[in-house]
Design a protein around this motif. Structure first.
Motif, short mmCIF file in Angstrom:
data_model
loop_
_atom_site.label_atom_id
_atom_site.label_comp_id
_atom_site.label_asym_id
_atom_site.label_seq_id
_atom_site.Cartn_x
_atom_site.Cartn_y
_atom_site.Cartn_z
N GLY A 166 0.77 -1.08 -0.18
CA GLY A 166 -0.11 -0.01 -0.09
C GLY A 166 0.87 1.29 0.06
N GLY A 167 0.59 2.03 0.00
CA GLY A 167 1.26 3.36 -0.08
C GLY A 167 1.52 3.79 1.47
N ALA A 168 2.58 4.79 1.65
CA ALA A 168 2.44 5.20 3.10
C ALA A 168 2.80 6.60 3.22
N GLU A 169 2.24 7.31 4.28
CA GLU A 169 2.60 8.71 4.50
C GLU A 169 3.06 8.80 6.00
N ALA A 170 3.71 9.73 6.10
CA ALA A 170 4.15 10.16 7.61
C ALA A 170 3.14 10.80 8.38
N GLU A 171 2.94 10.37 9.30
CA GLU A 171 1.76 11.16 10.30
C GLU A 171 2.55 12.67 10.52
N PRO A 172 1.89 13.73 10.63
CA PRO A 172 2.43 14.94 10.60
C PRO A 172 2.77 15.00 12.08
N SER A 173 2.54 14.21 13.18
CA SER A 173 3.01 14.49 14.57
C SER A 173 4.54 14.29 14.81
N SER A 174 5.14 13.54 13.80
CA SER A 174 6.49 13.11 14.05
C SER A 174 7.53 14.09 13.67
N GLY A 175 7.26 14.59 12.52
CA GLY A 175 8.25 15.84 12.03
C GLY A 175 9.67 15.34 11.78
N ALA A 176 9.93 14.18 11.92
CA ALA A 176 11.41 13.52 11.95
C ALA A 176 11.70 13.26 10.49
N VAL A 177 10.76 12.99 9.52
CA VAL A 177 10.95 12.76 8.07
C VAL A 177 10.03 13.52 7.16
N PRO A 178 10.20 14.34 6.53
CA PRO A 178 9.18 15.17 5.74
C PRO A 178 8.35 13.94 4.97
N GLU A 179 7.16 14.46 4.87
CA GLU A 179 6.15 13.64 4.25
C GLU A 179 6.55 13.27 2.61
N GLU A 180 7.16 14.48 1.91
CA GLU A 180 7.40 14.19 0.73
C GLU A 180 8.52 13.26 0.38
N VAL A 181 9.54 12.91 1.46
CA VAL A 181 10.59 12.24 1.53
C VAL A 181 10.10 10.69 1.69
N VAL A 182 9.14 10.66 2.57
CA VAL A 182 8.39 9.25 2.83
C VAL A 182 7.94 8.80 1.70
N LEU A 183 6.85 9.58 0.92
CA LEU A 183 6.34 9.43 -0.15
C LEU A 183 7.35 8.98 -1.52
N ALA A 184 8.35 9.70 -1.31
CA ALA A 184 9.56 9.55 -2.33
C ALA A 184 10.18 8.03 -2.08
N ALA A 185 10.38 7.73 -0.97
CA ALA A 185 10.86 6.44 -0.57
C ALA A 185 9.88 5.28 -1.20
N ARG A 186 8.53 5.60 -1.00
CA ARG A 186 7.69 4.47 -1.32
C ARG A 186 7.53 4.67 -2.82
N ARG A 187 7.90 5.65 -3.60
CA ARG A 187 7.43 5.56 -4.88
C ARG A 187 8.72 5.04 -5.68
N GLY A 188 9.79 5.24 -5.14
CA GLY A 188 11.24 4.75 -5.65
C GLY A 188 11.81 5.76 -6.11
N GLU A 189 11.87 6.88 -5.49
CA GLU A 189 12.34 8.22 -6.03
C GLU A 189 13.63 8.35 -5.31
N GLU A 190 14.89 7.67 -5.61
CA GLU A 190 16.09 7.70 -5.08
C GLU A 190 16.55 9.07 -4.84
N ALA A 191 16.64 9.79 -5.81
CA ALA A 191 17.41 11.16 -5.86
C ALA A 191 16.56 11.91 -4.70
N VAL A 192 15.54 11.99 -4.65
CA VAL A 192 14.61 12.78 -3.48
C VAL A 192 15.27 12.28 -2.06
N VAL A 193 15.20 10.98 -1.88
CA VAL A 193 15.92 10.34 -0.68
C VAL A 193 17.24 10.68 -0.45
N LEU A 194 17.94 10.65 -1.55
CA LEU A 194 19.55 10.98 -1.32
C LEU A 194 19.81 12.38 -1.05
N ALA A 195 18.90 13.28 -1.71
CA ALA A 195 18.99 14.80 -1.43
C ALA A 195 18.77 15.18 0.05
#
Length: 142
Positions: free
Chosen positions: A80-109
């Motif tokens: 399924g897909g995954a999103e970061a819960e807003p309460s944590s703040g440790a990892v931006p939601e866009e990075v979590v979504l990038a990891a889920r979608r396979g966007e290596e460049a976003v995660v590396l950045a």
């Protein structure tokens, strides 16, 4: 997302970390039928084991191959897909979504900008399941 899995492992992601339910990234991949991610994990471990077998043994002062084997055993035990819960703040939601979608460049950045490879956060999967203690490696393999 095998490319992101390899990227995170090479960046030092701890494959033995568990979410609040006790699951490792490898267990997430196996449970959800993500054979490509399991194979990426095995490929990484094969490389680590090969490089360590060329290094001096633990008795001679080197790390030895036992550490990689131990980590692999710990990560796979307990079978399924995954999103970061807003309460944590440790990892931006866009990075979590990038990891889920396979966007290596976003995660590396994000990692290059000081992001912690083993930062934990809560996730909500597309099926509504909420899980705390997730890492980017777990999300990429789930």
């Amino acid at each position: 997302q095998p490319a992101v899995v390899l990227c995170l492992l090479r960046a030092g992601a701890d494959m033995t970390l568990r979410d609040v339910d006790g699951k490792t990234a490898l267990q997430w991949a196996k449970e959800r039928g993500h054979a490509e991610c399991v194979e990426a994990f095995r490929t990484y471990l094969g490389g680590v084991t090969a490089s360590r077998s060329k290094a001096p043994s633990a008795e001679a002062g080197g790390a030895g191959a036992a550490v990689g084997a131990s980590a692999a055993a710990s990560a796979s035990s307990g079978e399924g897909g995954a999103e970061a819960e807003p309460s944590s703040g440790a990892v931006p939601e866009e990075v979590v979504l990038a990891a889920r979608r396979g966007e290596e460049a976003v995660v590396l950045a994000w990692l290059d900008g000081g992001g912690r490879v083993d930062a934990t956060f809560g996730c909500v999967f597309s099926d509504g399941q909420r899980v705390s203690g997730m890492t980017l490696l777990m999300v990429a393999m789930a």
